[in-house]
Design a protein around this motif. Structure first.
Motif, mmCIF file in Angstrom:
data_model
loop_
_atom_site.group_PDB
_atom_site.id
_atom_site.type_symbol
_atom_site.label_atom_id
_atom_site.label_comp_id
_atom_site.label_asym_id
_atom_site.label_seq_id
_atom_site.Cartn_x
_atom_site.Cartn_y
_atom_site.Cartn_z
ATOM 1 N N LEU A 452 0.854 -1.192 0.000
ATOM 2 C CA LEU A 452 0.000 0.000 0.000
ATOM 3 C C LEU A 452 0.885 1.234 0.000
ATOM 4 O O LEU A 452 1.889 1.301 0.727
ATOM 5 N N SER A 453 0.510 2.226 -0.783
ATOM 6 C CA SER A 453 1.194 3.522 -0.756
ATOM 7 C C SER A 453 0.165 4.605 -1.038
ATOM 8 O O SER A 453 -0.807 4.383 -1.758
ATOM 9 N N TRP A 454 0.381 5.776 -0.470
ATOM 10 C CA TRP A 454 -0.588 6.864 -0.619
ATOM 11 C C TRP A 454 0.113 8.215 -0.571
ATOM 12 O O TRP A 454 1.235 8.353 -0.062
ATOM 13 N N THR A 455 -0.568 9.178 -1.130
ATOM 14 C CA THR A 455 -0.044 10.553 -1.104
ATOM 15 C C THR A 455 -0.350 11.167 0.252
ATOM 16 O O THR A 455 -1.391 10.889 0.862
ATOM 17 N N PRO A 456 0.523 12.012 0.772
ATOM 18 C CA PRO A 456 0.257 12.652 2.066
ATOM 19 C C PRO A 456 -0.942 13.606 1.951
ATOM 20 O O PRO A 456 -1.166 14.203 0.898
ATOM 21 N N TYR A 457 -1.697 13.709 3.033
ATOM 22 C CA TYR A 457 -2.861 14.602 2.994
ATOM 23 C C TYR A 457 -2.430 16.041 3.241
ATOM 24 O O TYR A 457 -1.663 16.340 4.170
ATOM 25 N N LEU A 458 -2.938 16.926 2.397
ATOM 26 C CA LEU A 458 -2.753 18.363 2.569
ATOM 27 C C LEU A 458 -4.121 19.009 2.726
ATOM 28 O O LEU A 458 -5.058 18.660 2.005
ATOM 29 N N GLY A 459 -4.237 19.943 3.680
ATOM 30 C CA GLY A 459 -5.511 20.621 3.872
ATOM 31 C C GLY A 459 -5.704 21.159 5.272
ATOM 32 O O GLY A 459 -6.647 21.904 5.527
ATOM 33 N N TRP A 460 -4.823 20.801 6.201
ATOM 34 C CA TRP A 460 -4.926 21.252 7.583
ATOM 35 C C TRP A 460 -3.717 22.117 7.922
ATOM 36 O O TRP A 460 -2.568 21.744 7.656
ATOM 37 N N ALA A 461 -3.987 23.251 8.536
ATOM 38 C CA ALA A 461 -2.907 24.191 8.844
ATOM 39 C C ALA A 461 -1.855 23.562 9.747
ATOM 40 O O ALA A 461 -0.655 23.795 9.575
ATOM 41 N N ASN A 462 -2.269 22.726 10.695
ATOM 42 C CA ASN A 462 -1.323 22.107 11.629
ATOM 43 C C ASN A 462 -0.921 20.701 11.212
ATOM 44 O O ASN A 462 -0.257 19.991 11.976
ATOM 45 N N GLY A 463 -1.318 20.284 10.026
ATOM 46 C CA GLY A 463 -0.847 19.030 9.471
ATOM 47 C C GLY A 463 -1.521 17.797 10.023
ATOM 48 O O GLY A 463 -2.539 17.842 10.708
ATOM 49 N N VAL A 464 -0.892 16.655 9.705
ATOM 50 C CA VAL A 464 -1.430 15.338 10.022
ATOM 51 C C VAL A 464 -0.722 14.770 11.240
ATOM 52 O O VAL A 464 0.513 14.796 11.330
ATOM 53 N N ALA A 465 -1.506 14.241 12.184
ATOM 54 C CA ALA A 465 -0.920 13.587 13.361
ATOM 55 C C ALA A 465 -0.517 12.159 13.040
ATOM 56 O O ALA A 465 0.406 11.618 13.663
ATOM 57 N N GLY A 466 -1.168 11.519 12.082
ATOM 58 C CA GLY A 466 -0.842 10.144 11.722
ATOM 59 C C GLY A 466 -1.919 9.566 10.830
ATOM 60 O O GLY A 466 -2.989 10.153 10.630
ATOM 61 N N TYR A 467 -1.601 8.383 10.263
ATOM 62 C CA TYR A 467 -2.522 7.725 9.345
ATOM 63 C C TYR A 467 -2.987 6.403 9.943
ATOM 64 O O TYR A 467 -2.251 5.730 10.679
ATOM 65 N N THR A 468 -4.212 6.049 9.607
ATOM 66 C CA THR A 468 -4.805 4.795 10.039
ATOM 67 C C THR A 468 -5.275 4.037 8.803
ATOM 68 O O THR A 468 -5.972 4.606 7.954
ATOM 69 N N ILE A 487 4.083 7.541 8.224
ATOM 70 C CA ILE A 487 4.606 6.972 6.981
ATOM 71 C C ILE A 487 3.493 6.936 5.935
ATOM 72 O O ILE A 487 2.311 7.002 6.265
ATOM 73 N N THR A 488 3.871 6.835 4.678
ATOM 74 C CA THR A 488 2.873 6.842 3.596
ATOM 75 C C THR A 488 2.950 5.567 2.748
ATOM 76 O O THR A 488 2.573 5.584 1.569
ATOM 77 N N SER A 489 3.457 4.482 3.331
ATOM 78 C CA SER A 489 3.452 3.190 2.636
ATOM 79 C C SER A 489 3.423 2.087 3.691
ATOM 80 O O SER A 489 3.823 2.301 4.851
ATOM 81 N N TYR A 490 2.952 0.910 3.257
ATOM 82 C CA TYR A 490 2.826 -0.194 4.197
ATOM 83 C C TYR A 490 2.722 -1.489 3.408
ATOM 84 O O TYR A 490 2.121 -1.517 2.319
ATOM 85 N N VAL A 491 3.326 -2.572 3.950
ATOM 86 C CA VAL A 491 3.219 -3.903 3.347
ATOM 87 C C VAL A 491 2.447 -4.786 4.308
ATOM 88 O O VAL A 491 2.845 -4.972 5.465
ATOM 89 N N ASP A 492 1.329 -5.336 3.811
ATOM 90 C CA ASP A 492 0.511 -6.230 4.618
ATOM 91 C C ASP A 492 0.837 -7.663 4.215
ATOM 92 O O ASP A 492 0.389 -8.147 3.180
#
Length: 621
Positions: A452-468, A487-492
């Motif tokens: 799995l890989s994904w683009t980082p989310y942009l849209g919050w002034a204080n950024g992202v605390a983490g991904y689920t 992180i923005t990638s993961y191997v299941d």
């Protein structure tokens, strides 16, 4: 004219037109009874009968000398004498109306009776304390001193001259007072631009005179007399332009004196609307006022200030475009209140609205929903949304809501968004932060591990605390929640032989509290059966590689056949757990090469055919 102790005395007699009979009365209130007397030498008896027509309607009654008229009207009483014919006399019956009158308290245990009636020639007042009755000719006023504060009942009846004294009386109860108490106007309420409503602690049987002064508290003019009420509304005022002061006086009609209340005044309140503020200004006479209570907006009654200080008051908590309504209550030291007219103004501002700092994007199937927050100090009127494709922004749409759904969203375009708005005062905000939805992609490795890989989310002034990462079954059941930090990638690489199809979605969690999760698109991954088989087997009884089988994952349908080199079928099975042991019809097959064909169906309904050869070896120990 007043007559004391006047009585009618003995009943008068009224003679008929021809002098043949008399009646005791010819006028009176209904019900009115007349008595008939025959004048000699005329006789009316059993030997010389006569017939009476009391109402002049030819309804005769013989030898009837008393008759009661129940209905008001003018009647002609006729008597038919058998020997001499008719004789008559007119009779007038008047309505039996109790007189209208008022009783006022005076000081010194005196009372004043004021007639308000014109139905009778004269009126008889009875103070019911043993004193002589008092007769007033026509309307008028009579004062009387009881000398004591005990409860009293005063009755008045009316009567006409040359008439029976049989009319009903009216009564009033009163308790004489030594002194008249000073009244208090407890509430003054400005109702609108023309009316003011007053409430006061008026007592029964006291006459009050209300005075009014315009824009001062000294030059009062009497505007109305009040009696037996505790509320009144004054009309024809101009409350938008003036303030009015009121004074209520308890009036003593016996001594022509007054006992005044404390003064209470309205407030002339106005608003001055300026940038981000509203000034509340009022004028009134401040004598007797202990404090002012200024509230904003009748719906929630927000208390702005309670202060002994007067005007003005600057309300600086103003939001552009909102309607602000104010009301002033002047509280007096004696407990009275004066409530102003409500005045309203719409706030305005020239301040540039704050740019939108936080946008949350939720990706759906070929769509994305944007949700955003704005600075509470500004009220947006309309939002404008821009969309980028390949880095180039262009106008997309407008909305009045704090959310928008782009139904033309495509993952391959790598679109981002910016939002600006105009507030209700037509001030334009700068463009927002750039909002780029999470775009998730996935791949399948040979060992059935999922990348799995994904683009980082942009849209919050204080950024992202983490991904689920949310891992789901094909039917939407949540199988696993994976916290992966920033992180923005993961191997299941996990094994799950109960599910072959998996759905993944990535949620971005905001560093700033109170913001929802940004959600990626969903990806569907179908794992392969991963079929394999050995190239040789040794069915020699050593329990090592004794059976030839075809192996795989997610297999729900299976069929395998074994052939010798001449194409003869040696073995068949529909159970993947059952392999060939190298025998045919109970006999061991010789070493050599054999061919097989396997047909397989996986959980996804896909079918596979696997064929090949396997070497049979019989190694002996």
């Amino acid at each position: 004219m007043i007559a004391f102790g006047l009585h009618w005395g003995a009943q008068a007699q009224y003679t008929s037109r021809l002098g043949r009979f008399q009646v005791n009365e010819v006028k009176g209130c209904a019900p009115f009874t007349v008595n008939v007397t025959i004048i000699a030498p005329f006789v009316c008896d059993g030997a010389n009968p006569c017939d009476m027509d009391f109402e002049g309607d030819s309804t005769f009654q013989s030898l009837t000398f008393t008759y009661t008229y129940n209905q008001p009207g003018t009647y002609l009483l006729r008597i038919l004498f058998q020997t001499s014919g008719f004789d008559d006399i007119p009779v007038e019956v008047t309505p039996n109306i109790p007189p209208a009158f008022d009783v006022f308290n005076c000081g010194g245990y005196q009372v004043s009776v004021k007639l308000n009636d014109t139905n009778y020639d004269e009126y008889v007042i009875n103070y019911n304390d043993g004193s002589p009755e008092v007769v007033l000719n026509g309307t008028g006023t009579h004062n009387y001193n009881y000398g004591l504060p005990s409860p009293q009942t005063i009755t008045v009846r009316g009567r006409d001259l040359n008439a029976d004294d049989n009319c009903n009386s009216a009564s009033r109860n009163i308790i004489p007072l030594l002194t008249l108490p000073a009244p208090t106007i407890t509430l003054l309420e400005v109702l609108d631009g023309n009316r003011i409503r007053l409430e006061f602690n008026g007592q029964q049987n006291i006459q009050y005179k209300l005075g009014i002064a315009t824009n001062n508290a000294t030059t009062f003019q009497q505007v109305i007399t009040l009696f037996n009420t505790t509320v009144d509304t004054i009309f024809s005022l101009s409350t938008d332009d003036n303030y009015y002061c009121f004074q209520l006086a308890a009036f003593d009609p016996c001594n022509n004196s007054v006992t005044n209340s404390a003064t209470i005044c309205s407030a002339n309140m106005d608003l001055t609307v300026r940038n981000n503020a509203i000034d509340v200004i009022w004028t009134t006479a401040s004598t007797g006022i202990s404090n002012y209570r200024l509230t904003r907006n009748a719906s929630d009654g927000t208390l702005l200030v309670t202060s002994p200080a007067g005007s003005p008051y600057a309300d600086t908590g103003i939001i552009c475009g909102l309607d602000y309504c104010y009301q002033l209550t002047s509280n007096y030291s004696n407990g009275s209140r004066s409530v102003s007219l409500t005045k309203c103004g719409i706030g305005f501002s020239t301040d540039i609205p704050t740019a939108i700092q936080n946008i949350t994007a939720i990706v759906g199937d070929n769509s994305v929903v944007l949700d955003w927050t704005t600075d509470n100090n500004f009220i947006p009127a309309e939002f404008a949304i821009e969309k980028s494709i390949a880095g180039n922004y262009s106008f997309l749409a407008t909305t009045t809501q704090n959310a928008f759904a782009d139904q033309e969203y495509k993952l391959e375009d790598a679109s981002c968004y910016k939002i600006s708005y105009k507030d209700v005062c037509d001030n334009q905000s700068p463009s927002s932060v750039e909002a780029c939805p999470v775009r998730l992609s996935a791949g399948l490795l040979k060992d059935n591990s999922i990348t799995l890989s994904w683009t980082p989310y942009l849209g919050w002034a204080n950024g992202v605390a983490g991904y689920t990462i949310g891992k789901y079954s094909e039917d939407g059941q949540l199988l696993q929640t994976i916290q992966v930090g920033n992180i923005t990638s993961y191997v299941d690489a996990s094994d799950d032989l109960n599910h072959q199809t998996f759905v993944y979605q990535v949620n971005a969690n905001a560093a700033e509290a109170g913001l929802g999760q940004a959600v990626s698109n969903r990806v569907f991954i179908l794992k392969d059966p991963n079929l394999f088989h050995p190239t040789a087997f040794t069915p020699n009884g050593d329990n090592l590689n004794d059976i030839f089988s075809v192996f795989g994952q997610y297999v729900v349908g299976f069929e395998m056949k074994i052939f010798n080199r001449w194409g003869e079928l040696l073995f068949t099975t529909d159970n993947i757990e059952t392999g060939w042991d190298g025998n045919f019809r109970g006999s061991e097959m010789p070493e050599g090469t054999y061919s097989f064909i396997a047909h397989i169906t996986d959980r996804a309904g896909r079918t596979f055919k696997r064929s090949g050869s396997v070497l049979l070896l019989r190694r002996r120990g």
